[in-house]
Design a protein around this motif. Structure first.
Motif, PDB file in Angstrom:
ATOM      1  N   LYS A  88       0.837  -1.215   0.000  1.00  0.00           N
ATOM      2  CA  LYS A  88       0.000   0.000   0.000  1.00  0.00           C
ATOM      3  C   LYS A  88       0.866   1.257   0.000  1.00  0.00           C
ATOM      4  N   PHE A  89       1.875   1.244   0.875  1.00  0.00           N
ATOM      5  CA  PHE A  89       2.739   2.417   0.996  1.00  0.00           C
ATOM      6  C   PHE A  89       3.513   2.668  -0.287  1.00  0.00           C
ATOM      7  N   TYR A  90       3.793   1.567  -0.996  1.00  0.00           N
ATOM      8  CA  TYR A  90       4.711   1.650  -2.104  1.00  0.00           C
ATOM      9  C   TYR A  90       4.252   2.591  -3.201  1.00  0.00           C
ATOM     10  N   TYR A  91       2.938   2.639  -3.421  1.00  0.00           N
ATOM     11  CA  TYR A  91       2.451   3.456  -4.524  1.00  0.00           C
ATOM     12  C   TYR A  91       1.963   4.836  -4.093  1.00  0.00           C
ATOM     13  N   GLU A  92       2.347   5.210  -2.872  1.00  0.00           N
ATOM     14  CA  GLU A  92       1.999   6.539  -2.377  1.00  0.00           C
ATOM     15  C   GLU A  92       2.798   7.609  -3.167  1.00  0.00           C
TER      16      GLU A  92
END
Ligand code: ADP
Length: 247
Positions: A88-92
């Motif tokens: 989830k964090f990766y595509y922030e």
């Protein structure tokens, strides 16, 4: 036009690097999930054989196997949730923020234990970086949680420092706990290294991935406080205006 071309190719390179880091992490995690499955299957098959043959003592064996399988399931479930929050964090998107303030917010959040003191030492001015906020919070939470876990039994002292050095920001988290054994230092950032009973060993591997994706480096050395010191760097954000002014 050349500046535009250069910018486009830098972006393409960053995207390729992100994809490579991502697939490497996915490969390692798939490996971590597969690892315990074979011993789980073998021990259940063994149990079934013992029961079928009516061998004495299979009930005790049952207890033993069930407990160890429950422990393995707990670890697998932790691994899966670590991985999905990482995804989830990766595509922030990135934002420009003050690192000094971000760290202070996290420190306040952690500073709740009687027997563990957390100090924050910084230069009291804005330290602007361009990062994925959620990811950097994740790194801080991970490093401070590890320090707290290392001190949990005996209590102790954690010191977070933020300084500017050689054109970048350096954040260090020191503690006066037991530190890391010499023979384990090389394994710290590998996704399968843990000394905790229900640890996943993924925390530091994910931290390294995030920091490298953010243009920095993370490392371990023994702290002058006697325990562990994890430190990472982040590039200083230079706004377009100041870049033009510099030219
Ligand atoms: P986990 O917390 O699931 O074990 P990590 O990758 O975050 O996974 O940490 C890996 C290992 O590194 C820990 O199990 C612990 O042995 C060691 N470690 C990390 N931080 C510290 C620390 N501050 N002091 C001592 N050991 C540490």
């Amino acid at each position: 036009k050349m500046v535009d071309d250069l910018q486009a190719s830098t972006q393409r390179l960053a995207q390729t690097e992100r994809e490579q880091a991502w697939s490497e992490m996915a490969r390692q995690i798939a490996h971590e999930i597969k690892n315990p499955l074979t011993p789980m299957r073998l021990s259940i098959q063994h149990l079934i054989r013992l029961k079928q043959r009516g061998i004495d003592g299979w009930e005790e064996k049952f207890e033993e196997v069930a407990t160890s399988i429950l422990e393995q399931i707990e670890i697998l479930s932790n691994t899966a949730s670590e991985f999905s929050s990482f995804a989830k964090f990766y595509y922030e998107e990135t934002t420009v923020l003050d690192l000094a303030e971000l760290i202070n917010d996290q420190r306040v959040f952690f500073d709740t234990r009687e027997n563990i003191r957390i100090a924050y030492d910084y230069c009291h001015r804005e330290c602007m970086v361009q990062v994925r906020k959620g990811q950097i919070i994740r790194v801080l939470v991970n490093l401070v949680s590890n320090a707290i876990q290392a001190l949990e039994e005996k209590g102790g002292y954690i010191r977070i420092t933020l300084r500017e050095e050689a054109g970048q920001y350096v954040v260090a988290i020191d503690d006066n706990g037991p530190g890391v054994k010499e023979e384990d230092v090389n394994k710290l950032f590998k996704p399968n290294f843990t000394t905790k009973s229900s640890g996943t060993g993924l925390g530091l591997a994910i931290c390294r991935n995030i920091i490298e994706q953010s243009g920095g480096k993370i490392s371990y050395h023994r702290s002058e406080l006697g325990g562990a010191c994890f430190s990472f760097t982040l590039p200083i954000f230079a706004s377009r205006i100041s870049e033009q002014e510099l030219r």
